[in-house]
Design a protein around this motif. Structure first.
Motif, PDB file in Angstrom:
ATOM      1  N   TYR A 107      -9.722   2.058   2.361  1.00  0.00           N
ATOM      2  CA  TYR A 107     -10.666   1.089   2.926  1.00  0.00           C
ATOM      3  C   TYR A 107     -10.676  -0.223   2.147  1.00  0.00           C
ATOM      4  CZ  TYR A 107     -13.043   3.894   6.493  1.00  0.00           C
ATOM      5  OH  TYR A 107     -13.344   4.601   7.636  1.00  0.00           O
ATOM      6  N   PHE A 108     -10.557  -0.152   0.837  1.00  0.00           N
ATOM      7  CA  PHE A 108     -10.746  -1.329  -0.006  1.00  0.00           C
ATOM      8  C   PHE A 108      -9.424  -1.788  -0.611  1.00  0.00           C
ATOM      9  CE2 PHE A 108     -14.627   1.305  -0.314  1.00  0.00           C
ATOM     10  CZ  PHE A 108     -15.503   0.453   0.356  1.00  0.00           C
ATOM     11  N   VAL A 109      -9.110  -3.061  -0.401  1.00  0.00           N
ATOM     12  CA  VAL A 109      -7.848  -3.587  -0.929  1.00  0.00           C
ATOM     13  C   VAL A 109      -8.008  -4.099  -2.351  1.00  0.00           C
ATOM     14  CG1 VAL A 109      -7.056  -4.202   1.379  1.00  0.00           C
ATOM     15  CG2 VAL A 109      -8.248  -5.908   0.007  1.00  0.00           C
ATOM     16  N   THR A 110      -9.237  -4.288  -2.802  1.00  0.00           N
ATOM     17  CA  THR A 110      -9.473  -4.711  -4.175  1.00  0.00           C
ATOM     18  C   THR A 110     -10.734  -4.015  -4.672  1.00  0.00           C
ATOM     19  OG1 THR A 110      -9.889  -6.608  -5.654  1.00  0.00           O
ATOM     20  CG2 THR A 110     -10.706  -6.786  -3.391  1.00  0.00           C
ATOM     21  N   THR A 111     -10.660  -3.426  -5.857  1.00  0.00           N
ATOM     22  CA  THR A 111     -11.797  -2.694  -6.428  1.00  0.00           C
ATOM     23  C   THR A 111     -11.994  -3.139  -7.869  1.00  0.00           C
ATOM     24  OG1 THR A 111     -10.315  -0.849  -6.982  1.00  0.00           O
ATOM     25  CG2 THR A 111     -11.586  -0.678  -4.936  1.00  0.00           C
TER      26      THR A 111
END
Length: 223
Positions: free
Chosen positions: A132-136
């Motif tokens: 879901y997240f491309v940057t964390t």
């Protein structure tokens, strides 16, 4: 492209029971009276060492280090016994909102959290949010909120400009971080900080049903 960055605890998931229980256990192991529930929830979002200092600034450094370690151990033990989905359930509409935004070809999703990398990875796996997240951005890699580097790094990693970036969070730390990074902050009214503390937010939203409209309003104003 547009970038939507989410805080986690108090914004996407309600982990207050787990957080309070873990902090109380850490304090008990040190023979200390635990802070009030309101005080504990008031520091959610900060990096753990900064949070503990705010709770007990009078304690010696060595004891604060033990409190941090005790909290981490208690948190992991309680989470393992309950599972991520039960100990940190989604707020109503959170998963559906993430899924709607993920399906858009003009939106990228990110996270900026006071959690550790290990803690965030466990939460993502427990809720089925892989991909879901491309940057964390996590506390392991940055100064504590409200320092803007989490948002700045997320923008660098995605190549999205500040004008097209929105930070969504429930605490003053999130909204102050957004302001420091020069991006729009949307304050979540359902979280751990009273709305009177969200003065740096560009707009307050009542629930996840209002999120899509708020985002479109932001991006329309920026265009």
């Amino acid at each position: 492209m547009k970038l939507v960055i989410f805080d986690v605890d108090g914004t996407l998931v309600d982990s207050q029971g787990l957080i309070v229980a873990s902090m109380c256990q850490a304090f008990a192991e040190e023979g200390l009276q635990a802070p009030a529930r309101e005080a504990i929830l008031g520091i959610v979002g900060l990096s753990l060492d900064v949070a503990v200092f705010k709770l007990v600034p009078e304690c010696a450094l060595a004891q604060r280090v033990r409190l941090v370690d005790g909290y981490k151990a208690a948190y992991m033990q309680l989470r393992a016994s309950q599972g991520a989905a039960q100990s940190s359930p989604f707020y109503p509409g959170a998963y559906e909102a993430l899924t709607r935004l993920r399906a858009r070809d003009d939106v990228l999703l990110g996270v900026a959290t006071g959690k550790s990398r290990r803690g965030l990875d466990k939460l993502i796996a427990g809720h089925g949010l892989e991909g879901y997240f491309v940057t964390t951005q996590v506390a392991d890699d940055h100064p504590s909120k409200p320092h803007p580097t989490m948002i700045e790094t997320a923008m660098l990693e995605t190549g999205v400009a500040a004008a097209e970036t929105v930070m969504i969070g429930d605490t003053s730390f999130d909204m102050d971080m957004a302001a420091a990074a020069g991006v729009t902050g949307l304050g979540a009214r359902w979280g751990y900080h009273d709305v009177t503390r969200l003065s740096a937010a560009s707009q307050l939203i009542e629930d996840f049903g209002a999120l899509d409209g708020a985002l479109e309003q932001v991006w329309e104003l920026q265009s």
